[in-house]
Structures are given as C-alpha cells and as structure tokens.
Scaffold this active site. Structure first.
Site, PDB file in Angstrom:
ATOM      1  CE  LYS A 247      84.580 -18.614 -91.429  1.00 15.62           C
ATOM      2  NZ  LYS A 247      83.897 -18.242 -90.319  1.00 15.62           N
TER       3      LYS A 247
ATOM      4  NE  ARG B  64      78.262 -20.491 -84.918  1.00 13.42           N
ATOM      5  CZ  ARG B  64      78.788 -19.849 -86.069  1.00 13.42           C
ATOM      6  NH1 ARG B  64      78.505 -20.124 -87.029  1.00 13.42           N
ATOM      7  NH2 ARG B  64      79.833 -19.035 -85.844  1.00 13.42           N
TER       8      ARG B  64
ATOM      9  CG  HIS C   7      79.780 -15.064 -85.231  1.00 13.82           C
ATOM     10  ND1 HIS C   7      80.842 -14.153 -85.553  1.00 13.82           N
ATOM     11  CD2 HIS C   7      79.308 -15.860 -85.957  1.00 13.82           C
ATOM     12  CE1 HIS C   7      80.646 -14.532 -87.042  1.00 13.82           C
ATOM     13  NE2 HIS C   7      79.729 -15.573 -87.136  1.00 13.82           N
TER      14      HIS C   7
ATOM     15  NE  ARG D 285      85.079 -13.231 -84.549  1.00 13.81           N
ATOM     16  CZ  ARG D 285      84.304 -12.924 -83.763  1.00 13.81           C
ATOM     17  NH1 ARG D 285      84.712 -12.318 -82.573  1.00 13.81           N
ATOM     18  NH2 ARG D 285      83.121 -12.989 -83.802  1.00 13.81           N
TER      19      ARG D 285
ATOM     20  CE1 TYR E 187      74.355 -37.386-118.358  1.00 12.88           C
ATOM     21  CE2 TYR E 187      75.335 -35.583-117.238  1.00 12.88           C
ATOM     22  CZ  TYR E 187      75.525 -36.712-117.827  1.00 12.88           C
ATOM     23  OH  TYR E 187      76.725 -37.260-117.596  1.00 12.88           O
TER      24      TYR E 187
ATOM     25  CB  CYS F 108      77.858 -32.589-116.736  1.00 18.08           C
ATOM     26  SG  CYS F 108      76.637 -32.020-118.252  1.00 18.08           S
TER      27      CYS F 108
ATOM     28  CG  ASP G 283      83.722 -34.389-114.935  1.00 22.80           C
ATOM     29  OD1 ASP G 283      84.133 -33.920-113.639  1.00 22.80           O
ATOM     30  OD2 ASP G 283      83.264 -35.347-115.292  1.00 22.80           O
TER      31      ASP G 283
END
Ligand SMILES: *Cc1c(COP(=O)(O)O)cnc(C)c1O
Length: 362
Positions: free
Chosen positions: A35, A133, A162, A218, A258, A305, A307
């Site tokens: 997944k 869940r 699970h 699993r 920054y 930052c 990028d």
C-alpha cells in the site's frame, strides 16, 4: 535532472522477503503489503520483485492502488485491506480484486453485482479484535454471518484481524486479540463457513508472536528493511540521495534560512542541498537532523525550506558542489534516525517521499 533521487535496492527487498519466509516457515503464505506506493518504494517495481520472490498475494489499501498494479500486468491475487465503496464494486469484480468486507450493505452490493454479472466474488472478512478501526466487532459477528449466508455469489476466502500494539512493550493486548480472533474463527466455523486463509500478523507480530501466524502473514515494514524487533537480518531498501548545489563561507553572527533559527557561532561553511519539505524531508528536521557525506556526518542548519536544505560542512574536508550526500539509508544515517529526529516512525519517513523525487532501481 535535479540531483535528488531515491535508490531502491531490489536485492535487499528480496532478501527481506526471504527473511519473512524463514521466520514463518514453508506452510505459511505471505501477503506482501504494498500500500501507499509500497511505502514510497514504488508499488509496481516492488510488486514485481515480490511476485518473482514467491509472494502468495499483494495487499493494498485502496482500489486505485490495486488497479495500478493490475494495469501493469501483474496477475497475483490482490487484497484491498481498506475495504471498498459500493460504487467500486464493478471495478473490483472486473479486475479480479479481493475486497475486504466489514459491512453488510457493501456485501449486498457486491452480491447483487456478482449475480447480474454471473461471477463469484471472493472476499476476506475483517474482524475487529481491539484496534477499534475497521472490522466486525465480536458482539456483531453472529448477526453478520446470518446475513452473509444468503449472499450466494460471494465466497469467503479469508478472515483477518489487525493488531493495535504488536510492537509495544506489553504483550497483553496482542495475546488478548489472538484469543478473541480464535474465538471468532470458531464461531465462523460453526456457521459452516470454511475460509481458506486466516491471518493477523503484521511485521512486529511475525517476529514476536508465532501463534499469530495462522496460515498467512501480512508483512509491510520489514520487507522495506525496517521494524526489526529482534535478530532478523533485515537490509535497508531505500537510500535517499542528493548533491551539494552551492557552498558559501559565512562569518560569526550570520543567520541561515527563514527566521534565522541558526546563527553561525564560528566561521562556517554552509552547503545547500536541493531537497526540502515538498520532497518529504519535513520541517521538523530543521536544526535536528544529520546527513551522511564523504564518510562522515554533517548537521542540518536553519529551517528546512520547501525545496532546499542547508547543512554545515565546516568539518567535512573539501566539501564541494557536486558532492553526493546521503540523506538516509547508509551506515551513517538510517531511516530510523530520521524518524527519531522528526518525532515519527520510519513508515512515515518512507511514505512521504514526494512524487518529484525519482526512484532509481538497482
Ligand atoms: C499496513 C498493514 C499491514 C503491514 O503492517 P507492517 O507493520 O508494516 O508490517 C498489515 N496489515 C494491515 C491491515 C495493514 O493495514
């Protein structure tokens, strides 16, 4: 190409799969969990390698994830762990996907479609033993089975649950979950259902609770070389790399990035890396993480930052533009280290690596 990429070591992936087989033995099957784009490793290449290694099935969270794998030509059984929505029923049946089921209304929708299309749809019943869940709760299982009996175009192929805390210090909850699962399995048997597969174990349970193996396991994170709970020999599969694109000398008192959250306390050489939080190198790593460079390590300085990220290479001999930097995945810096610095788990470190970072398969 921007010099930031992920290397995926397919041989390590295959070796980790064999470790799982070694732990569970020949009689237990494996659903390899792929997944979230195989935890960020690339679901198609990873699925192919695992099919070659002999995985019995693949497991994904969503129908879209299953379709991406199916459309690439992989024929293995694919289980959709997160369930399916009524409007996805046709896609599921036409692509020979295996839904997990925990709602009678969805079961009815699938049955109705299957009857019309003259097919049988196999499914895995999800039962909830403590995660709270998804899944049918112990109190509801009898009613649920009574409703299922009438749905003649469905075939119960598997039953699963699970664990909520298989990696935790206390084993109490997992032991209780295994007991409750066995109790529900016997109710299912009394109702004359004969599922081929019973499964519960994720990576932690595979390593710590042999009684949870049933006849199918699993594994997710351990295939990717993380989540070692004992003496398994797991190898990292992902290595995130980048290259220095600029260096500069700054004087004492000079702020970096920054907000000036780092201020040089000595004459410092700063190197700039073309990777940032939009690549999945999250901002929490600002002023906390280390990277691996030329056989040593260098600290991230200032705020990460979108990028770009700066590191202090004052103590790295002769660091230059073009030098390779391992962000994680070598002997100096692991994904677990990054997870610790970012206050998260390796699963998240892997799976948030952005789409614009190309995966290169070795
Ligand atoms: C993700 C997932 C797994 C794999 O868990 P790991 O801890 O990565 O081994 C197994 N089962 C289900 C239902 C999952 O959602």
């Amino acid at each position: 190409m921007r010099p930031t990429w992920v290397e995926i070591d397919i041989n390590s992936l295959k070796s980790n799969f064999l470790q799982v087989k070694k732990i569970v033995g020949d009689k237990v099957g494996v659903v390899s969990i792929v997944k979230a784009d195989a935890y960020g490793h690339g679901s198609i290449a990873v699925s192919r390698a695992l099919v070659e290694s002999g995985t019995d099935m693949l497991g994904v969270a969503t129908v879209e994830e299953a379709l991406e794998i199916r459309d690439s030509g992989i024929k293995s059984p694919i289980v959709i762990l997160g369930g399916v929505q009524p409007d996805e029923v046709e896609t599921v049946a036409k692509n020979n996907l295996i839904p997990s089921l925990f709602s009678i209304s969805t079961a009815r929708a699938i049955d109705k479609y299957a009857q019309k299309a003259r097919v049988r749809v196999r499914y895995h019943l999800k039962v909830d033993t403590g995660m709270n869940r998804l899944g049918v709760a112990p109190n509801d299982i009898c009613d649920f089975l009574e409703n299922l009996i009438n749905l003649r175009n469905l075939e119960l192929e598997g039953v699963f649950t699970h664990f909520a805390n298989a990696e935790g210090d206390s084993t109490d909850l997992t032991i209780k979950q295994i007991e409750d699962f066995n109790m529900m399995l016997s109710i299912i048997n009394q109702a004359r259902f004969r599922p081929k597969y019973m499964h519960s174990a994720n990576s932690a349970a595979i390593q710590r609770f042999p009684e949870s193996h049933m006849n199918l396991v699993r594994p997710g994170i351990m295939l990717y070389g993380s989540g070692n709970m004992g003496d398994s020999e797991l190898k990292p599969v992902m290595r995130l790399k980048t290259k220095i694109i600029q260096t500069k000398r700054i004087a004492v008192g000079t702020p970096v990035s920054y907000g000036g959250t780092f201020v040089a306390s000595r004459p410092t050489i700063i190197a700039t890396l073309p990777i940032g939080y939009a690549d999945g190198y999250i901002r929490t790593l600002s002023n906390r993480a280390m990277v691996s460079i030329k056989g040593s390590t260098a600290p991230v300085v200032g705020t990460v930052c979108m990028d770009l990220t700066m590191i202090d290479v004052t103590e790295v001999p002769d660091a230059r533009v073009g030098d390779e930097v391992v962000v994680f995945g070598d002997e100096k810096v692991s994904a677990e280290d990054v997870a610790r610095w970012a206050n998260t788990i390796s699963y998240e470190v892997f799976s948030i690596i952005g789409k614009r970072v190309p995966r290169v398969y070795m």
